[in-house]
Design a protein around this motif. Sequence first.
Motif, PDB file in Angstrom:
ATOM      1  N   GLU A   1      -2.931  -5.465 -10.494  1.00 31.00           N
ATOM      2  CA  GLU A   1      -2.629  -4.688  -9.293  1.00 31.00           C
ATOM      3  C   GLU A   1      -2.626  -3.192  -9.589  1.00 31.00           C
ATOM      4  O   GLU A   1      -3.161  -2.389  -8.811  1.00 31.00           O
ATOM      5  CB  GLU A   1      -1.275  -5.119  -8.720  1.00 31.00           C
ATOM      6  CG  GLU A   1      -1.272  -6.481  -8.084  1.00 31.00           C
ATOM      7  CD  GLU A   1       0.055  -6.818  -7.443  1.00 31.00           C
ATOM      8  OE1 GLU A   1       0.127  -7.813  -6.710  1.00 31.00           O
ATOM      9  OE2 GLU A   1       1.036  -6.065  -7.670  1.00 31.00           O
TER      10      GLU A   1
ATOM     11  N   PHE B   1     -14.149 -12.895  -1.691  1.00 32.01           N
ATOM     12  CA  PHE B   1     -12.902 -12.144  -1.712  1.00 32.01           C
ATOM     13  C   PHE B   1     -11.897 -12.875  -0.823  1.00 32.01           C
ATOM     14  O   PHE B   1     -12.183 -13.190   0.334  1.00 32.01           O
ATOM     15  CB  PHE B   1     -13.120 -10.723  -1.191  1.00 32.01           C
ATOM     16  CG  PHE B   1     -11.859  -9.891  -1.170  1.00 32.01           C
ATOM     17  CD1 PHE B   1     -11.290  -9.444  -2.353  1.00 32.01           C
ATOM     18  CD2 PHE B   1     -11.235  -9.576   0.035  1.00 32.01           C
ATOM     19  CE1 PHE B   1     -10.136  -8.695  -2.335  1.00 32.01           C
ATOM     20  CE2 PHE B   1     -10.082  -8.824   0.052  1.00 32.01           C
ATOM     21  CZ  PHE B   1      -9.530  -8.377  -1.131  1.00 32.01           C
TER      22      PHE B   1
ATOM     23  N   VAL C   1      -8.238 -12.611   0.778  1.00 36.37           N
ATOM     24  CA  VAL C   1      -7.141 -11.689   1.058  1.00 36.37           C
ATOM     25  C   VAL C   1      -5.794 -12.317   0.740  1.00 36.37           C
ATOM     26  O   VAL C   1      -4.882 -11.665   0.229  1.00 36.37           O
ATOM     27  CB  VAL C   1      -7.194 -11.250   2.537  1.00 36.37           C
ATOM     28  CG1 VAL C   1      -6.012 -10.363   2.882  1.00 36.37           C
ATOM     29  CG2 VAL C   1      -8.505 -10.555   2.837  1.00 36.37           C
ATOM     30  N   LYS C   2      -5.661 -13.604   1.001  1.00 37.03           N
ATOM     31  CA  LYS C   2      -4.356 -14.255   0.854  1.00 37.03           C
ATOM     32  C   LYS C   2      -3.935 -14.398  -0.592  1.00 37.03           C
ATOM     33  O   LYS C   2      -2.771 -14.712  -0.866  1.00 37.03           O
ATOM     34  CB  LYS C   2      -4.400 -15.623   1.515  1.00 37.03           C
ATOM     35  CG  LYS C   2      -4.558 -15.562   3.032  1.00 37.03           C
ATOM     36  CD  LYS C   2      -4.519 -16.949   3.641  1.00 37.03           C
ATOM     37  CE  LYS C   2      -4.653 -16.879   5.163  1.00 37.03           C
ATOM     38  NZ  LYS C   2      -4.628 -18.218   5.786  1.00 37.03           N
ATOM     39  N   THR C   3      -4.854 -14.213  -1.516  1.00 34.34           N
ATOM     40  CA  THR C   3      -4.464 -14.309  -2.930  1.00 34.34           C
ATOM     41  C   THR C   3      -3.699 -13.082  -3.405  1.00 34.34           C
ATOM     42  O   THR C   3      -3.095 -13.109  -4.479  1.00 34.34           O
ATOM     43  CB  THR C   3      -5.707 -14.493  -3.807  1.00 34.34           C
ATOM     44  OG1 THR C   3      -6.588 -13.375  -3.614  1.00 34.34           O
ATOM     45  CG2 THR C   3      -6.431 -15.787  -3.445  1.00 34.34           C
ATOM     46  N   TRP C   4      -3.717 -12.018  -2.638  1.00 32.70           N
ATOM     47  CA  TRP C   4      -2.997 -10.797  -3.033  1.00 32.70           C
ATOM     48  C   TRP C   4      -1.554 -10.873  -2.565  1.00 32.70           C
ATOM     49  O   TRP C   4      -1.251 -11.386  -1.487  1.00 32.70           O
ATOM     50  CB  TRP C   4      -3.679  -9.564  -2.441  1.00 32.70           C
ATOM     51  CG  TRP C   4      -4.999  -9.291  -3.087  1.00 32.70           C
ATOM     52  CD1 TRP C   4      -6.217  -9.764  -2.696  1.00 32.70           C
ATOM     53  CD2 TRP C   4      -5.227  -8.533  -4.271  1.00 32.70           C
ATOM     54  NE1 TRP C   4      -7.202  -9.352  -3.543  1.00 32.70           N
ATOM     55  CE2 TRP C   4      -6.619  -8.569  -4.545  1.00 32.70           C
ATOM     56  CE3 TRP C   4      -4.402  -7.820  -5.146  1.00 32.70           C
ATOM     57  CZ2 TRP C   4      -7.192  -7.937  -5.621  1.00 32.70           C
ATOM     58  CZ3 TRP C   4      -4.975  -7.174  -6.229  1.00 32.70           C
ATOM     59  CH2 TRP C   4      -6.356  -7.233  -6.456  1.00 32.70           C
TER      60      TRP C   4
ATOM     61  N   ARG D   1      -0.119  -6.887   1.520  1.00 36.29           N
ATOM     62  CA  ARG D   1      -1.234  -6.392   2.315  1.00 36.29           C
ATOM     63  C   ARG D   1      -1.746  -5.056   1.769  1.00 36.29           C
ATOM     64  O   ARG D   1      -2.940  -4.748   1.857  1.00 36.29           O
ATOM     65  CB  ARG D   1      -0.773  -6.224   3.760  1.00 36.29           C
ATOM     66  CG  ARG D   1      -1.858  -5.739   4.715  1.00 36.29           C
ATOM     67  CD  ARG D   1      -1.349  -5.820   6.143  1.00 36.29           C
ATOM     68  NE  ARG D   1      -2.337  -5.338   7.087  1.00 36.29           N
ATOM     69  CZ  ARG D   1      -2.426  -4.083   7.502  1.00 36.29           C
ATOM     70  NH1 ARG D   1      -1.547  -3.181   7.064  1.00 36.29           N
ATOM     71  NH2 ARG D   1      -3.348  -3.720   8.371  1.00 36.29           N
TER      72      ARG D   1
ATOM     73  N   ALA E   1      -4.146  -5.753  -1.023  1.00 40.84           N
ATOM     74  CA  ALA E   1      -5.335  -6.404  -0.464  1.00 40.84           C
ATOM     75  C   ALA E   1      -6.248  -5.388   0.200  1.00 40.84           C
ATOM     76  O   ALA E   1      -7.479  -5.453   0.056  1.00 40.84           O
ATOM     77  CB  ALA E   1      -4.909  -7.481   0.542  1.00 40.84           C
TER      78      ALA E   1
ATOM     79  N   SER F   1     -10.033  -4.569  -1.001  1.00 39.35           N
ATOM     80  CA  SER F   1     -11.124  -4.742  -0.049  1.00 39.35           C
ATOM     81  C   SER F   1     -11.922  -3.444   0.132  1.00 39.35           C
ATOM     82  O   SER F   1     -13.161  -3.465   0.146  1.00 39.35           O
ATOM     83  CB  SER F   1     -10.562  -5.208   1.293  1.00 39.35           C
ATOM     84  OG  SER F   1     -11.586  -5.359   2.250  1.00 39.35           O
TER      85      SER F   1
END
Length: 964
Positions: A854, A904, A906-909, A912, A915, A919
């Motif tokens: 991250e 990709f 999004v829900k794996t991050w 928000r 993410a 993105s």
Amino acid sequence: MAAPAVSSAVLSFDLSGPHVRGKDASLYFLVGAYVTDDKKTLPYVRTQESKKAEETLRNMKSIILQVRAEFEDPTAVVRVHSDGGKEFVASQVVEQLFRDAVWKTCSSAYDPQANGRAERQVQAIKERATSLLLHADMPRSFWPYAVKQATHELRLSTIVKDPPLGMPTFGDPVGVRIQGAEPFAPRVREGIFLCVEETMQDGSQVIVDTETGTKIMTTRLPEPLDAAPKHWRKVLSPDEDVAVWVARDGSVRWTEPNPDEIVTLEERLDGPEAADHEAGVATIIRKRIQDDDHDHASPFLGMGHGTAVSCQAQSKQSASTSTSQSLMQSAWLQGKSCTVCGLSSAECLAKKLKHEYVEPRGYQIDTADEEAQADEQARLITELATMKASAEPTDGRVFFEGSQKDREKWHAGALAEMTGMHNMGVLEEISRDSLHKDLGLAPGAKVPRPLPTKLVTSRKPEEETGGESKVQGEPPWKAKVRLCACGNFEAYDGAEVTTQNVSPTALRIMGHELSAHSEWVAASGDVSLAFLNSKLDDDDIVLLEPPSALRRLGLVKPKVLWRARKHIYGLRRSPRAWSQLRDDTIDGKEIACDEGSFVAELVSDEEGLFVLRDCRSQEVVGIAAVYVDDVLVVGQASSVTAFMEFVGATWNTKFSGFISRAGPEELRKGDFSLKRVQELTFIGLQIQFGADGEVKFHQKRWILNELHQRNWVHLRGSQSLPQVEFVGAEDPEDPGYAAALKKAQTELGCLLWVATKSRGDLLSAVSIAASHLHKCPAQVLKIAHGCWRYLRGTLDIGVCFAGSTATASLEVWSDASFAPEGSRSRSGGVITLSGSPLTWWSTKQSVTAWSVCEAETDGLATAMSEASKVLPLLEALTGRSFDSHVKMFGDNSASITVANRETFFVKTWRTRAFALRASWLRDQIRNQNVLLQHHPGATLVADMLTKVLSKTKLAELRSSAGFK
């Protein structure tokens, strides 16, 4: 600070004089007595030409800085004490000390004992200085140098630190090395030692006899010359129980000399021969300076003080038969020391009578590293002396205080400013009795409120003429007076008044292009009184109230107001008005040159930045930047000359010259010409060509001047950045907190200026320290001092450009330091082109990361954002496309894999926020054809912008990033 520390951190001041005018034009000397933790008193001294509060304050601050530097403690002085003299209790002195977080106290009237510590040091310095003058047989006009040497010796004796063996003292003959001596020519010049120069390591002031006359100069490590042999006679005390040997020059020893040094029988009977122990250059110098000053009496005898005499030498008048009787008086031995062994005179005599051997003090020889460091310090001191001094701000009292000569200068400066204002049509006089009529307003209409004005004054140094030495009087200066409006009183209607200056990135792109084109040159200039070129509208009424100083000087009549017809300095709208006028005048202008013509095009979304394009080929032939009123242009020689000629014809401009790798010494277009110089200075940046044709931006002069102001030039520099570790609780908000915070803010502000302009290797330490500024200002201040030591040890480093005309890849380097303090991570990065840095950053991330992936993704997104700003600017200034020529590097495989893979989720991050960053990063990589690659962390140049590295690794990455 603890109470014992506060009671010790006291600096007592006293001013002695007036004395006879010294060789350096001094009449007074200021003594500072500092109390150490072990209750010892250390003296410090500065000579002065007057008792003015300004000069006294400057010398007080100099002593305070010296104490803090020597003790390496910014809180070494917390209180300053003095008597009630006007030079000490003036408001400007008290206010400045208060701003420096120093408590000012003074003794009560008619109570000199309340300042006894300083009084005693004055007495001791006078006695020792008088002794030095008499023993050296030097005129009393040399008392300033004797005072400095006496203070230095007293301070050494107080801390029980012996000077090097054979170190000369005041009046000793010495040899001075001649720099750059021709082959087979003498490499040493004889002279007389005056005093130690404390601003230079192992520095000294000596008087030498040169081809152009006798001069006082600063040198390093003067070598004591062998004295001529002395002849001795034996003298008995009155009771004939103690024998002493006395030389013809008055020197005394207690052991029997060599047989060949004892006087002959004829000399015993007929008396001593004429003294010839000072043959050579030293005698010539003494005779020459004595011809100008026959009075050898002590300059301090009129002050009611006696004369001190050491046991090494007596004055020539005492070399008689009566000397032997006075030598054995016990009072004579009290408080004196032997200059040969360093012991007190009583201890020295006792050991000699017991036939005990006494070890003489030795003259220490420096190591090769110490010699190199001392040579560098001597070179920097010389460079500082040749640097043009900056103007010294003053206040409005200069028009009515000081000497008659100074007041006339300031009056002439104010008259010149007002004459120029009226000649340029800036001001129009309006009578208070007929405001509506003079302003063209209807009766009863509202008259705008007059804005206050003030005179901004400064003493601007000028070049010396006539070959006069600085020690012969005050350096020449010019009274600079500028009339300014107090724009903070102006009503604000919400209109846009801000301006955008040329970015440092644009300047570095100009430096890269200058290095890439071997035939390009660079030139700079300064538009004089730039704001006054823009006029106010006729319906725009701006009334000004003349400053009271001009009324008192009789330069403004009573009941007179001014109406501004141009954008005077100080108005809120003036910078914006000048910026618009400047850009509108240059943008789209077709300028003829020797090779045809070119058009100056304003770069989109930039103010003051222009691309010079050839009218036929549309190729970029130059780039021009105007930072407020400073002009810098790089390009082909004919284009640069034509552009600067246009600027000079449009506005009154001062030109600094041009730099080039080779070619003519002058660029000319008609009657306009530019002279070739070694380097240019633009908004504090020094620009020059290197030996291999590369271009270098550096701030050595600015850094050196800042070190000089802090009295740190003579300190040993460091090749390592300070360790940035914050341990312990936050600093308590006691009375010392505010002072430490203000001081730390000042230091970090200066360091951030140089770190963001030319020293990216410094940015990580400064940025990390800045994030703890309000929590731990005292610790931040220590880190700032370590950063200055690093700058002192790496003075010659700057931004180097070695580009080429071939399209190179734009390389974006990114790194992140994951939760270094258990909180938010730190991002750092640098963007390079052909190995040269264009921009760099070190910031704390706005969102707390849970993992290294991250943190690194956030860092890559920040780097991509910076690259998105640099890329269009680079293409606009160079005229080249960098599509598919952008590479990005990071050292975290996880973040690189996430950004490069096709799918990709999004829900794996976790949040928000991350993410969105991931993105957006993926979209930018795909849209701008960026190649994101993994690079080993050991050689990732962005690593130095996220943490403080070791000396070896910092030097390696610093060079790889283009800081050389």
